[in-house]
Design a protein around this motif. Structure first.
Motif, PDB file in Angstrom:
ATOM      1  N   LEU A   1      -2.487  -9.299   8.883  1.00  0.00           N
ATOM      2  CA  LEU A   1      -3.696  -9.283   9.399  1.00  0.00           C
ATOM      3  C   LEU A   1      -4.354 -10.495   9.323  1.00  0.00           C
ATOM      4  CD1 LEU A   1      -6.214  -7.800  10.873  1.00  0.00           C
ATOM      5  CD2 LEU A   1      -6.831  -7.039   8.712  1.00  0.00           C
ATOM      6  N   ILE A   2      -4.498 -11.473  10.258  1.00  0.00           N
ATOM      7  CA  ILE A   2      -4.708 -12.880  10.358  1.00  0.00           C
ATOM      8  C   ILE A   2      -6.283 -13.161  10.728  1.00  0.00           C
ATOM      9  CG2 ILE A   2      -2.462 -13.656  10.573  1.00  0.00           C
ATOM     10  CD1 ILE A   2      -2.952 -14.822  13.079  1.00  0.00           C
ATOM     11  N   ALA A   3      -6.971 -12.200  11.554  1.00  0.00           N
ATOM     12  CA  ALA A   3      -8.003 -12.573  12.276  1.00  0.00           C
ATOM     13  C   ALA A   3      -8.742 -11.094  12.406  1.00  0.00           C
ATOM     14  CB  ALA A   3      -8.021 -13.350  13.332  1.00  0.00           C
ATOM     15  N   VAL A   4     -10.143 -11.410  12.361  1.00  0.00           N
ATOM     16  CA  VAL A   4     -11.069 -10.310  12.567  1.00  0.00           C
ATOM     17  C   VAL A   4     -12.062 -10.781  13.666  1.00  0.00           C
ATOM     18  CG1 VAL A   4     -10.926  -8.770  10.440  1.00  0.00           C
ATOM     19  CG2 VAL A   4     -12.603 -10.622  10.718  1.00  0.00           C
ATOM     20  N   CYS A   5     -12.593  -9.701  14.676  1.00  0.00           N
ATOM     21  CA  CYS A   5     -13.483 -10.068  15.787  1.00  0.00           C
ATOM     22  C   CYS A   5     -14.568  -8.922  15.441  1.00  0.00           C
ATOM     23  CB  CYS A   5     -12.622 -10.029  16.949  1.00  0.00           C
ATOM     24  SG  CYS A   5     -13.793 -10.300  18.256  1.00  0.00           S
ATOM     25  N   GLN A   6     -15.772  -9.311  15.604  1.00  0.00           N
ATOM     26  CA  GLN A   6     -16.923  -8.762  15.813  1.00  0.00           C
ATOM     27  C   GLN A   6     -18.066  -9.434  16.281  1.00  0.00           C
ATOM     28  OE1 GLN A   6     -17.580  -5.428  14.683  1.00  0.00           O
ATOM     29  NE2 GLN A   6     -19.789  -5.584  15.091  1.00  0.00           N
TER      30      GLN A   6
ATOM     31  N   TYR B   1     -14.289 -12.246  21.858  1.00  0.00           N
ATOM     32  CA  TYR B   1     -13.181 -11.565  21.866  1.00  0.00           C
ATOM     33  C   TYR B   1     -12.110 -12.438  22.714  1.00  0.00           C
ATOM     34  CZ  TYR B   1      -9.716  -7.989  23.508  1.00  0.00           C
ATOM     35  OH  TYR B   1      -8.391  -7.367  23.845  1.00  0.00           O
ATOM     36  N   ASP B   2     -12.792 -12.999  23.793  1.00  0.00           N
ATOM     37  CA  ASP B   2     -12.163 -13.961  24.615  1.00  0.00           C
ATOM     38  C   ASP B   2     -11.515 -15.338  23.779  1.00  0.00           C
ATOM     39  OD1 ASP B   2     -12.436 -12.684  26.951  1.00  0.00           O
ATOM     40  OD2 ASP B   2     -14.176 -13.809  27.540  1.00  0.00           O
ATOM     41  N   ASP B   3     -12.111 -15.648  22.819  1.00  0.00           N
ATOM     42  CA  ASP B   3     -11.928 -16.683  21.784  1.00  0.00           C
ATOM     43  C   ASP B   3     -10.536 -16.231  20.907  1.00  0.00           C
ATOM     44  OD1 ASP B   3     -13.477 -18.757  23.010  1.00  0.00           O
ATOM     45  OD2 ASP B   3     -14.840 -18.422  21.330  1.00  0.00           O
ATOM     46  N   LEU B   4     -10.419 -14.926  20.790  1.00  0.00           N
ATOM     47  CA  LEU B   4      -9.477 -14.504  19.932  1.00  0.00           C
ATOM     48  C   LEU B   4      -8.280 -14.423  20.603  1.00  0.00           C
ATOM     49  CD1 LEU B   4      -9.349 -11.537  17.489  1.00  0.00           C
ATOM     50  CD2 LEU B   4      -8.031 -11.356  19.506  1.00  0.00           C
ATOM     51  N   LEU B   5      -8.555 -14.171  21.910  1.00  0.00           N
ATOM     52  CA  LEU B   5      -7.266 -13.990  22.701  1.00  0.00           C
ATOM     53  C   LEU B   5      -6.514 -15.388  23.024  1.00  0.00           C
ATOM     54  CD1 LEU B   5      -8.386 -11.140  25.293  1.00  0.00           C
ATOM     55  CD2 LEU B   5      -6.853 -10.975  23.332  1.00  0.00           C
ATOM     56  N   LYS B   6      -7.251 -16.252  22.821  1.00  0.00           N
ATOM     57  CA  LYS B   6      -6.393 -17.781  23.129  1.00  0.00           C
ATOM     58  C   LYS B   6      -5.772 -18.233  21.822  1.00  0.00           C
ATOM     59  CE  LYS B   6     -10.560 -19.033  25.912  1.00  0.00           C
ATOM     60  NZ  LYS B   6     -11.937 -19.675  26.177  1.00  0.00           N
ATOM     61  N   ASP B   7      -6.110 -17.591  20.838  1.00  0.00           N
ATOM     62  CA  ASP B   7      -5.449 -17.991  19.572  1.00  0.00           C
ATOM     63  C   ASP B   7      -3.712 -17.725  19.444  1.00  0.00           C
ATOM     64  OD1 ASP B   7      -4.119 -18.281  16.944  1.00  0.00           O
ATOM     65  OD2 ASP B   7      -6.301 -17.560  15.920  1.00  0.00           O
ATOM     66  N   PRO B   8      -2.913 -18.938  19.756  1.00  0.00           N
ATOM     67  CA  PRO B   8      -1.725 -18.595  19.723  1.00  0.00           C
ATOM     68  C   PRO B   8      -0.649 -18.074  18.735  1.00  0.00           C
ATOM     69  CG  PRO B   8      -2.265 -20.858  19.496  1.00  0.00           C
ATOM     70  CD  PRO B   8      -3.568 -20.140  19.753  1.00  0.00           C
ATOM     71  N   ASN B   9      -1.589 -18.004  17.410  1.00  0.00           N
ATOM     72  CA  ASN B   9      -0.952 -17.236  16.423  1.00  0.00           C
ATOM     73  C   ASN B   9      -1.057 -15.741  16.223  1.00  0.00           C
ATOM     74  OD1 ASN B   9       0.014 -19.735  15.174  1.00  0.00           O
ATOM     75  ND2 ASN B   9      -2.213 -20.173  14.791  1.00  0.00           N
ATOM     76  N   ILE B  10      -1.697 -15.356  17.100  1.00  0.00           N
ATOM     77  CA  ILE B  10      -2.161 -13.784  17.231  1.00  0.00           C
ATOM     78  C   ILE B  10      -0.988 -13.053  18.411  1.00  0.00           C
ATOM     79  CG2 ILE B  10      -3.551 -11.862  17.836  1.00  0.00           C
ATOM     80  CD1 ILE B  10      -6.054 -13.845  16.751  1.00  0.00           C
ATOM     81  N   ASP B  11      -0.307 -12.167  17.714  1.00  0.00           N
ATOM     82  CA  ASP B  11       0.592 -11.839  18.453  1.00  0.00           C
ATOM     83  C   ASP B  11       0.293 -10.226  19.174  1.00  0.00           C
ATOM     84  OD1 ASP B  11       2.908 -13.518  17.898  1.00  0.00           O
ATOM     85  OD2 ASP B  11       2.987 -12.410  16.049  1.00  0.00           O
ATOM     86  N   ALA B  12      -0.728  -9.604  18.573  1.00  0.00           N
ATOM     87  CA  ALA B  12      -1.131  -8.403  18.740  1.00  0.00           C
ATOM     88  C   ALA B  12      -2.664  -8.108  18.367  1.00  0.00           C
ATOM     89  CB  ALA B  12      -0.268  -7.520  18.046  1.00  0.00           C
ATOM     90  N   VAL B  13      -3.245  -7.277  19.044  1.00  0.00           N
ATOM     91  CA  VAL B  13      -4.498  -6.776  18.712  1.00  0.00           C
ATOM     92  C   VAL B  13      -4.639  -5.269  18.513  1.00  0.00           C
ATOM     93  CG1 VAL B  13      -5.699  -8.555  19.700  1.00  0.00           C
ATOM     94  CG2 VAL B  13      -5.341  -6.920  21.311  1.00  0.00           C
ATOM     95  N   HIS B  14      -5.550  -4.820  17.558  1.00  0.00           N
ATOM     96  CA  HIS B  14      -5.844  -3.419  17.415  1.00  0.00           C
ATOM     97  C   HIS B  14      -7.348  -3.507  17.868  1.00  0.00           C
ATOM     98  CE1 HIS B  14      -5.873   0.102  14.836  1.00  0.00           C
ATOM     99  NE2 HIS B  14      -6.338   0.417  15.827  1.00  0.00           N
TER     100      HIS B  14
END
Length: 194
Positions: free
Chosen positions: A22-27, A49-62
């Motif tokens: 778990l490398i990031a949280v979004c709120q 949320y849009d900035d989180l989706l741009k992170d290349p180190n994130i493979d999946a979102v919950h």
């Protein structure tokens, strides 16, 4: 982890899982974001949320956001090349559901609707009885789901019953590994709205 109301309950589970990072949280609420991220020692924090989706180190979102956002956020994540796990329901329109399915087929990405009831101790107990043959032959199953809505977000009262049918449909189908031919939902009439 996107959405830290109900979603915060999953943080320790992911942190303990040997195959997850778990490398990031979004709120959206920055104060709440920082409070929870500090409590669980999570460095990466997003209010967008849009900035989180741009992170290349994130493979999946919950996704654990309000129900009206599930479909569009799942679609955005799949288009951004992320695998998706989303709390129920998948979406609130047939069109959004169809688009999610189409995107998984086109991209090869995984989408998982996270119906937690099939991991509840009551369901697991019945599943064990069924798999051990202790229930005998199942000829008919019926389910209902009651939930105390006190303290829940204000969009819950009056929510169309079909938008949240999986808590009673999911276990019935999962027990026998069946598929639904037809589902009907009836509200309690206790929505507080006229």
């Amino acid at each position: 982890m996107v959405g830290l109301g109900f979603g915060a309950e999953f943080i320790p589970i992911y942190q303990k899982h040997p195959n997850a990072n778990l490398i990031a949280v979004c709120q959206r609420n920055e104060a709440k974001l920082n409070e929870l991220a500090d409590a669980f020692d999570i460095e990466k924090r997003y209010t967008s949320y849009d900035d989180l989706l741009k992170d290349p180190n994130i493979d999946a979102v919950h996704i654990n956001t309000p129900i009206p956002d599930h479909g569009i956020q799942s679609i955005k994540a799949l288009k951004a090349g992320k695998h998706v796990a989303c709390t129920v329901p998948m979406a609130t329109s047939v069109e959004e559901c169809e688009q999610i399915v189409k995107l998984t087929q086109e991209t090869g990405l995984t989408y998982m609707m996270m119906e937690t009831v099939v991991y509840a101790r009551e369901f697991l107990f019945m599943k064990e009885l069924y798999e051990n043959g202790e229930l005998g032959k199942v000829q008919f199953l019926k389910a209902s789901h009651q939930q105390d809505m006190d303290g829940w977000p204000n969009y819950w009262p009056g929510l169309p019953p079909m938008h949240y049918a999986t808590h009673c449909v999911g276990p019935v189908l999962a027990l026998t590994k069946g598929e639904a031919e037809y589902v009907s939902c009836f509200g309690s009439g206790l929505s507080g709205k006229n």
